[in-house]
Design a protein around this motif. Structure first.
Motif, PDB file in Angstrom:
ATOM      1  N   GLN A 167      -9.992 -11.984  -2.692  1.00 53.69           N
ATOM      2  CA  GLN A 167      -9.734 -13.132  -3.802  1.00 53.69           C
ATOM      3  C   GLN A 167     -10.399 -14.233  -3.585  1.00 53.69           C
ATOM      4  O   GLN A 167     -10.864 -15.129  -4.532  1.00 53.69           O
ATOM      5  N   LEU A 170     -14.337 -14.038  -4.113  1.00 57.03           N
ATOM      6  CA  LEU A 170     -14.409 -13.847  -5.661  1.00 57.03           C
ATOM      7  C   LEU A 170     -14.377 -15.369  -6.228  1.00 57.03           C
ATOM      8  O   LEU A 170     -15.048 -15.761  -7.180  1.00 57.03           O
ATOM      9  N   GLN A 175     -20.237 -12.895  -4.395  1.00 60.27           N
ATOM     10  CA  GLN A 175     -20.196 -11.478  -4.919  1.00 60.27           C
ATOM     11  C   GLN A 175     -20.982 -10.584  -4.024  1.00 60.27           C
ATOM     12  O   GLN A 175     -20.217  -9.572  -3.549  1.00 60.27           O
ATOM     13  N   GLN A 208     -20.490  -7.831 -10.895  1.00 61.37           N
ATOM     14  CA  GLN A 208     -19.852  -8.028 -11.763  1.00 61.37           C
ATOM     15  C   GLN A 208     -18.362  -7.885 -11.350  1.00 61.37           C
ATOM     16  O   GLN A 208     -17.287  -7.553 -12.009  1.00 61.37           O
ATOM     17  N   LEU A 209     -18.194  -8.000 -10.159  1.00 60.01           N
ATOM     18  CA  LEU A 209     -16.706  -8.062  -9.670  1.00 60.01           C
ATOM     19  C   LEU A 209     -15.761  -9.202 -10.238  1.00 60.01           C
ATOM     20  O   LEU A 209     -15.994 -10.305 -10.125  1.00 60.01           O
ATOM     21  N   SER A 210     -14.617  -8.702 -10.566  1.00 59.29           N
ATOM     22  CA  SER A 210     -13.645  -9.541 -11.057  1.00 59.29           C
ATOM     23  C   SER A 210     -12.468  -9.377 -10.110  1.00 59.29           C
ATOM     24  O   SER A 210     -11.998  -8.355  -9.703  1.00 59.29           O
ATOM     25  N   ASN A 211     -11.508 -10.459  -9.700  1.00 64.15           N
ATOM     26  CA  ASN A 211     -10.660 -10.480  -8.958  1.00 64.15           C
ATOM     27  C   ASN A 211      -9.488  -9.249  -9.558  1.00 64.15           C
ATOM     28  O   ASN A 211      -8.902  -8.748  -8.741  1.00 64.15           O
ATOM     29  N   ASP A 212      -9.274  -9.438 -10.782  1.00 60.55           N
ATOM     30  CA  ASP A 212      -8.335  -8.571 -11.390  1.00 60.55           C
ATOM     31  C   ASP A 212      -8.496  -7.106 -11.216  1.00 60.55           C
ATOM     32  O   ASP A 212      -7.791  -6.146 -10.633  1.00 60.55           O
TER      33      ASP A 212
END
Length: 237
Positions: A167, A170, A175, A208-212
């Motif tokens: 968390q 990001l 990334q 393209q990592l998103s925390n969710d």
């Protein structure tokens, strides 16, 4: 569905009860210490899961766990220990004794939710715990069940720590470092024969990592680890 919460610290007990309540509709029963919890269990209380503080007067969490596991009517009840960060050795001992897992103070909602989802609503979660059979893992790694449980417990520790670390990474736009951390977790899943969890980590879009998305996958992987540890205990009993 009843959830038993055992903690001699009333504030910690209230915080944990609030987090459980925020996860869904549960009938929460509280006990002020291990002795109180044991009395309620002897009087016929049959919760679906128990969250229990490790260090308490009169009857500790470890002692309550041992009593639960020796009781024919409740020995299959998932027993989750509530610990401080410096209780790692005791947590490993408790895992060998049959604890389903643990959460670490200060509590985080995800730590609590994963145990409720894993044990109370696995079918509804839609997650496929595709994994190598524990017997095959033992043969492949050349270890016994006790050692495999230690590995799974250690990997659970890593996943819990990774949730917060990723968390932060990001949020700071790191990334590449986040991807490297995910790759290490993927390697751990492969080593432990957790095929579904390994695939879930591999399918996170690199760059393209998103925390969710990452937190959702980590939650699934953690459930897979807990599920596999349960199978190891069942097959070695």
């Amino acid at each position: 569905m009843k959830v038993l919460v055992v903690d001699d610290d009333v504030v910690s007990r209230m915080v944990l009860m609030h987090l459980i309540d925020s996860c869904g509709s549960f009938d929460i029963v509280e006990a002020e210490d291990g002795a109180d919890a044991w009395q309620q269990l002897e009087d016929g209380l049959r919760p679906a899961i128990c969250f229990c503080d490790l260090r308490m007067p009169r009857l500790s969490g470890m002692e309550l766990l041992q009593r639960v596991k020796s009781h024919a009517e409740i020995n299959s009840m998932p027993f989750v220990l509530v610990t401080s960060a410096n209780d790692k050795d005791t947590v490993q001992e408790a895992t060998k004794a049959g604890a389903a897992g643990y959460i670490v103070k200060p509590f985080q909602a995800e730590q609590v939710r994963v145990h409720l989802v894993s044990f109370l609503d696995q079918a509804a979660s839609g997650y496929d715990h595709q994994a190598e059979s524990p017997a095959d893992t033992l043969r492949r790694l050349g270890i016994n069940a006790e050692r495999l449980l230690v590995y799974l417990s250690g990997f659970q520790n890593q996943l819990t720590a990774a949730a917060g670390d990723l968390q932060t990474l990001l949020a700071n736009g790191e990334q590449a470092e986040a991807q490297a951390r995910i790759d290490r977790l993927h390697a751990g899943c492969v080593t432990l024969g957790l095929h579904g969890a390994a695939d879930a980590l591999k399918n996170i879009a690199p760059g393209q990592l998103s925390n969710d998305a990452v937190q959702a996958v980590l939650s699934d992987v953690l459930r897979a680890v807990i599920h596999q540890a349960g199978l190891v205990r069942q097959e070695s009993a």
